[in-house]
Design an enzyme around this catalytic site. Sequence first.
Site, PDB file in Angstrom:
ATOM      1  N   GLY A  34      41.424  31.247  24.503  1.00 20.43           N
ATOM      2  CA  GLY A  34      40.870  32.507  24.524  1.00 20.43           C
ATOM      3  C   GLY A  34      41.120  33.537  23.600  1.00 20.43           C
ATOM      4  O   GLY A  34      42.508  33.648  23.379  1.00 20.43           O
ATOM      5  N   ALA A  86      43.220  40.029  26.038  1.00 19.50           N
ATOM      6  CA  ALA A  86      44.492  39.379  26.314  1.00 19.50           C
ATOM      7  C   ALA A  86      44.799  38.166  25.251  1.00 19.50           C
ATOM      8  O   ALA A  86      45.995  38.266  24.760  1.00 19.50           O
ATOM      9  CB  ALA A  86      44.466  38.757  27.700  1.00 19.50           C
ATOM     10  N   GLY A  87      44.080  37.298  25.369  1.00 21.47           N
ATOM     11  CA  GLY A  87      44.321  36.077  24.280  1.00 21.47           C
ATOM     12  C   GLY A  87      44.398  36.487  22.839  1.00 21.47           C
ATOM     13  O   GLY A  87      45.427  36.162  22.099  1.00 21.47           O
ATOM     14  N   HIS A  89      29.560  45.495  40.445  1.00 21.81           N
ATOM     15  CA  HIS A  89      29.427  46.588  39.559  1.00 21.81           C
ATOM     16  C   HIS A  89      28.218  47.471  39.864  1.00 21.81           C
ATOM     17  O   HIS A  89      27.162  46.956  40.008  1.00 21.81           O
ATOM     18  CB  HIS A  89      29.488  46.340  38.159  1.00 21.81           C
ATOM     19  CG  HIS A  89      29.709  47.604  37.276  1.00 21.81           C
ATOM     20  ND1 HIS A  89      28.826  48.730  37.333  1.00 21.81           N
ATOM     21  CD2 HIS A  89      30.711  48.105  36.353  1.00 21.81           C
ATOM     22  CE1 HIS A  89      29.355  49.546  36.246  1.00 21.81           C
ATOM     23  NE2 HIS A  89      30.541  49.058  36.015  1.00 21.81           N
ATOM     24  N   ARG A 133      34.190  51.569  42.475  1.00 18.50           N
ATOM     25  CA  ARG A 133      32.985  50.563  42.091  1.00 18.50           C
ATOM     26  C   ARG A 133      32.478  49.907  43.695  1.00 18.50           C
ATOM     27  O   ARG A 133      31.227  49.860  43.734  1.00 18.50           O
ATOM     28  CB  ARG A 133      32.946  49.539  41.169  1.00 18.50           C
ATOM     29  CG  ARG A 133      33.374  49.988  39.655  1.00 18.50           C
ATOM     30  CD  ARG A 133      33.773  49.055  38.784  1.00 18.50           C
ATOM     31  NE  ARG A 133      33.682  49.783  37.497  1.00 18.50           N
ATOM     32  CZ  ARG A 133      33.978  49.097  36.441  1.00 18.50           C
ATOM     33  NH1 ARG A 133      34.538  47.975  36.416  1.00 18.50           N
ATOM     34  NH2 ARG A 133      33.987  49.690  35.242  1.00 18.50           N
ATOM     35  N   HIS A 149      30.084  41.543  38.434  1.00 17.84           N
ATOM     36  CA  HIS A 149      30.739  42.045  37.231  1.00 17.84           C
ATOM     37  C   HIS A 149      32.189  41.270  36.690  1.00 17.84           C
ATOM     38  O   HIS A 149      32.440  41.024  35.543  1.00 17.84           O
ATOM     39  CB  HIS A 149      30.826  43.542  37.219  1.00 17.84           C
ATOM     40  CG  HIS A 149      31.402  44.032  35.849  1.00 17.84           C
ATOM     41  ND1 HIS A 149      30.628  43.883  34.797  1.00 17.84           N
ATOM     42  CD2 HIS A 149      32.333  45.128  35.927  1.00 17.84           C
ATOM     43  CE1 HIS A 149      31.407  44.662  33.796  1.00 17.84           C
ATOM     44  NE2 HIS A 149      32.618  45.290  34.657  1.00 17.84           N
ATOM     45  N   ARG A 196      38.860  46.312  41.078  1.00 14.58           N
ATOM     46  CA  ARG A 196      39.401  47.228  40.015  1.00 14.58           C
ATOM     47  C   ARG A 196      38.771  48.300  39.453  1.00 14.58           C
ATOM     48  O   ARG A 196      37.474  48.473  39.701  1.00 14.58           O
ATOM     49  CB  ARG A 196      39.111  46.068  38.798  1.00 14.58           C
ATOM     50  CG  ARG A 196      39.503  46.506  37.467  1.00 14.58           C
ATOM     51  CD  ARG A 196      39.465  45.377  36.269  1.00 14.58           C
ATOM     52  NE  ARG A 196      37.997  45.266  36.003  1.00 14.58           N
ATOM     53  CZ  ARG A 196      37.068  46.044  35.408  1.00 14.58           C
ATOM     54  NH1 ARG A 196      37.671  47.391  34.799  1.00 14.58           N
ATOM     55  NH2 ARG A 196      35.869  45.737  35.179  1.00 14.58           N
ATOM     56  N   LEU A 255      40.283  46.455  30.537  1.00  9.96           N
ATOM     57  CA  LEU A 255      40.725  46.478  28.926  1.00  9.96           C
ATOM     58  C   LEU A 255      42.081  46.924  28.868  1.00  9.96           C
ATOM     59  O   LEU A 255      43.029  46.195  27.983  1.00  9.96           O
ATOM     60  CB  LEU A 255      39.961  47.603  28.320  1.00  9.96           C
ATOM     61  CG  LEU A 255      38.381  47.508  27.938  1.00  9.96           C
ATOM     62  CD1 LEU A 255      37.732  48.533  27.275  1.00  9.96           C
ATOM     63  CD2 LEU A 255      38.084  46.109  27.469  1.00  9.96           C
TER      64      LEU A 255
END
Lengths: 648, 223, 248
Positions: free
Chosen positions: A41, A45-46, A267, A338, A409, A443, A449
Amino acid sequence: MTKLDSKIPKGPLAEKWTNYKAKQNLVNPANKRKVDVIVVGTGLAGGAAAASLGELGFNVKVFCIQDSPRRAHSIAAQGGINAAKNYPNDGDSVYRLFYDTVKGGDYRAREANVYRLAEVSNNIIDQCVAQGVPFAREYGGLLDNRSFGGALVSRTFYARGQTGQQLLLGAYSALSKEVNKGSVEMYTRREMMDVVLVDGRARGIIVRNLVTGELERHGAHAVVLATGGYGNVFFLSTNAMTSNGSAAWKAYKKGAYFGNPCFVQIHPTCIPVHGDYQSKLTLMSESLRNDGRIWVPKKKEDAERIQAGTLKPTEIAEEDRDYYLERRYPAFGNLVPRDVASRAAKERCDEGHGVGSTGLAVYLDFKDAIERLGKHVIEARYGNLFQMYEKIVDENPYETPMMIYPAIHYSMGGIWVDYELQTTIPGLFAGGEANFSDHGANRLGASALMQGLSDGYFVLPYTLQNYLADQINVPHFETDGEAFDAVENEVQGTIDKLFAVNGKQTVDSFHKRLGLIMWDHVGMARNKEGLEKAIKDIITLRKEFWTDVKVPGEKTGMNVELEKALRLADYLELGELMARDALDRNESCGGHFREEYRTEEGEAMRDDENFTYVSAWEYMGEDTPAKLHKEPLIYENIEVKQRNYKTA
Amino acid sequence: MGKSYIYSSVTKKVIMSLVGLFLITFLLVHLTINLLLLFDPTRELFNVAAHFMGTNPLIQIFQWVLFGGFALHMILGVILQVQNWMARPKGYKKKAASEKSLFSRFMIHTGILIVVFLVIHFSDFFIKAKFLGEIGEIVYNGHHYEDMGLLVIEKFQMLGYVIFYVIALLILGFHLDHAFQSAFQSLGVNHPKYTPFIMGFSRFLAIVITVGYIFIPLFIYLK
Amino acid sequence: MNINLTLKIWRQANQDAPGKFVDYPVENISTEASFLEMMDILNEELVAKGEEPVAFDHDCREGICGMCSLFINGRPHGPDDSITTCQLHMRKFKDGETIVIEPWRAKPFPVIKDLMVDRTAFDEIIQAGGYVNINTGGVPDANAIPIRKENADLAMDAASCIGCGACVAACKNASAMLFVSAKVSQFTLLPQGKVEAHERVENMVAKMDELGFGNCTNTYACEAECPKDISITNIARMNREFLCAKVS
C-alpha cells in the site's frame, strides 16, 4: 492462552512514547542494508513508511494496486489534517487533541496510542511543510487553520479542498526520491493475495501482477500492511473502486486478530444515491459544515411536495425550516461529530422529512454564509467542491441548497495491533486505516490523514526497528521454500475454484446484494434481529456466490472480473464477522448504533461497565465461528462520560 | 537514446524562438525597404537602399548570419516536428481541436510553404541581382545603381505572380500569428499583466507585416 | 431521461496485440448516470453474455486520483471542461449518438489492454527530481518560513495536478510539458524547493526527453483539456527556470 498484549509502555501518559523510543532496540546503519521490509500500500501510511524506512537504509519493497503510488485513496481526503500546533492561540494542546479524539471515538480507543498520535501531530505538519506541501496561508505568510467537527478549537490545516491529495503527493515525492536512490523498489499494479509465514513469523507475501495475471513471491524480514479500509463491503461507499479489505482479511485468516470489525463510519455529507446503476458515492467535505447549515422542511407536506418535485427548497420560508442539528445540539450545532450528524439525518428522513426524489436527503444550505461573507469568500473556500457538486447533480449550490445524505466512509475497525503497530503475527505490522488503533468507535474529521502519516513517518520507522534488531543475522529470504509453495498453491486454488464455478450471475450483482444486506442491517442503525438475519443472509449469499458466480476471461493476463471476484469472496466472509461483532456489542457507541440501546432522547447509550474493550477476533477455520478476545480499555487520564454535544 | 540529444527539448525551443524573433526583425527591415518603392516614381529611394543592402560590407557579413538563422530555424523546426510525430506513433480516430493557438497546429505546414516561397523568391530577385547580373542599370546623381525597383514592378504586373505572392504572404502571416507570442512563452515570458498584451501584439504584428507586404504587389498591380 | 447510444470502443488484448474498434450498442442509459457507470452497465451486459468486459482505468470516481483516462469523442476526459472522465455525466450526450472511446495515445504511454495505458513514465519523471530532498525528521517548525500567500496559492494551483496524462493525450505532439512544469513550478514557487531548483528542472526535463515525449509547440491544448485547469504559465516558468539553470 491469549496473545493480546498491547505492549503499552509503563510510565505517565505524556512520557510513554519518549520512554519507548529511549529504550527500544535499534538497527545500526551498516546492518540496515541487510534487512528487507515489504510495505503493501502506498497511501499516507504505506507511502510515508516506505519512504522513511528507505531513508533509514532498509531495503524496501513497496506494492500498490494502482498504476502509480500517487493514486492511493488517501488522495481523496478533502478537508484537512489535525495538529495540536495551537497557532491560532485558541487554547489547543496535545492533551486537548488527545482528549477530543478519545471523546470523539466514544471512549473505545486506546489512550496511549491516541496520546502518541496527538504528540506527533505537530511533527507531521513540520514534515509536510518542509516537503513543499502547499498548505493554505494567511496574508502574513503563516499557516491558516479551520475548524472541524467534534472540536472547539481551529486545529485543522488544509490545502484547499485537496488536503489528502497534497499530503499524499508529499509522501509520494519522498517515496520517489527513495526509488531514485535505489533504497525502495516500486511494484505497481500488484495486489497482495496472501501473507507467507515461516516459523510463525511474517516473512513474505504472494502478489498477483494485475497486468500479466502471474502470481509473484516476495520475501522480507518484516511485512507492513497499509492497505486501507474495507468500506466497500457495503458496495456503495465513498471508497475508491479498488479499495478492498482482502489484505487485512488474508492476514486475519493467517492468524492476525481483527479488531472492532463493526466500527465503520458513516459520513454525513455525501451526495445522495440517485439510481441503481450507481457505482459509488461522492463525499462532500465535512469542512462544508463550517459555513453550511443543515435543515429539512418542518412540515411533512412540504417534504412530500419537494420529493414530488412540485416545490423548491428556496420557496420554503425560514420559519418552516428545521435546522435540526442546531436545534438538538446547540453547543456544536452543525459541527457535531460525524456519527451524530449522520444519525440525525437518518432520523429526520425516517420521519418523512427527507428531501430529493427519494426522500433520502437533507439540505446543506449556504444562503446565510453567502449573505454574511459574500459569494467570493465561499467560492475561495469551497469553490472546487461546489463545482464538483454541480458536475454530478447538475444544480448550482450557490443558488439552491446542496442535498446530502450519509454514506459509508471509513472503517475504524481493522487489523488488531499493539502499541508498536504489530499484529498478533510477529513481523506483520499494520498502519493507517488498515489497523484498528486510534479512532475508537468513531473518527473525527481530519484525523485519518493525521493517523496515516503518524504511523508512516513517525511510528513504524521506530517500532519496526525494535522488531528487526534481532533479525540482522537472518539472511535475505529465498522464496522457493515450502512455505511459499504452500501459500501460492492456496491462492492458485482459490482462483481455479472461482473459474470452475462458471455460473450465471456477475460479481457486481452479488456485491450489490451483499451491500444491501450490510446497509439495511449492519449500517447506521442495527438491532439484534436484523443482525441475526444479516448473518443468515450473508451465509446464504456466500453459498450462492460459490455456486453461481460468472468469472469470464482467462487466468493469465489482465482480468478485472477475477480481481473483483477475489475481493468479493473475502467481503462475503468479512461482512459476516462485522455482523457478529455488532451483535456481540450490546451497546451503542460512535458509529455503532444499536436501536435497543439508546437514551430517551434517542441518543446513543454506551455500556461502559460491560463493553469498555476492544473486540479482537481470531480466525478458527472455515466452519468454526471466530473466537472473541477482549482487550480491556483502561482510562487513567481521561474521565469517561457520556458524550455531550448539546452544551460545551 | 537520451544521451544522443545535443540539446534538450527546451533548449531547442529557446533557440527556435530567439532565431524566430531575429527573423521577424529582418522581415520588418525588408518591409520598410519595400515600402520605399511606393509613391516614388523614380524608384531612387528603393534602389539606393537595395544597393546599400547589397554592397555594405557589414550587411554582407550580417547576410550570412541571416542565412544561418533561416537554416537553423528550418533544421530545428524539422527535427522538433519529426520528434513530435515519433512521440505519437498511433494517432486518434477522432480528434477534436483543443488547441487554443489556432495556427500552432500548422507551423510545420506553413513553415514548409514559406521555404518553398523563399526559394522562388530568391531565384526571382536575389540570385538575379547577385549572381546573374541580369538587371538593368539606372543613374541617380551620377552614380550607377541596379534597377531592382523596375524588376519588382515588372513582376508585380503579372496577375498570377501577384496572387501567388499574396497567398504566400498570408501563409507567412499565419505562421507569425502563432510565432511571436509563442517565442515569448518558450523564453519563459508569461505574466498575467503582460501576456495579454503580447498575445494582442503578436496578432497585430502578424497583420501589419502581412498587410504591409501584400499592399505592395496590389498597389503596383492596380496602379 | 434515458437515451440509447452506440459506443465505438478500442479493444486490444494486450500490449503486443493489434487492436481494433468494436461497436457496442447500449440502451436505456439514464442521463443522470456518470460515463463510467454507463461503461459499467455495458460491462455487466458483456459479462452476462460471457464476453470479456472492456478494461479501463478508474478508481476514486470523484475526480482526484487521476486514474481514469478515456479519450472520448476526440477529447481527453470527454466533452466537458475541467473534469475527469469519472465526473462526465451522460447528460452531455444526445440520444442516438455514436461515441468514440479511445485510450491515451503516446509513445511513452503504451496500451496495456483495451483503454488502459501504462503511465509509469510520469512516475519516472517525478523520480528524476520531483521532490524536496529532505528526510523524515529534523525539519524546522512549520511556521518558521513565512511564504507569501500569492506564491503559496500559485504553488497550490500547480500542485493540484492529478497526473492523469490528459495534457499528453491532448497535445498534438504528446508533450508532457504541462505535467512536468506543474511539479517544477510548485517547488520553484516555494522557498523549500528553491534550494535545488536548478538540478531539479534539468533532471526532470532530461528524463522527459529521454522517455520520448514530444516537444512543446505552445498550442496550449494541454491547458484547454486539463481537468484541474493547470495553467501554461507553469510551462513558461519552467522554461525560465531551465534557462537560468543552463546559463548559471
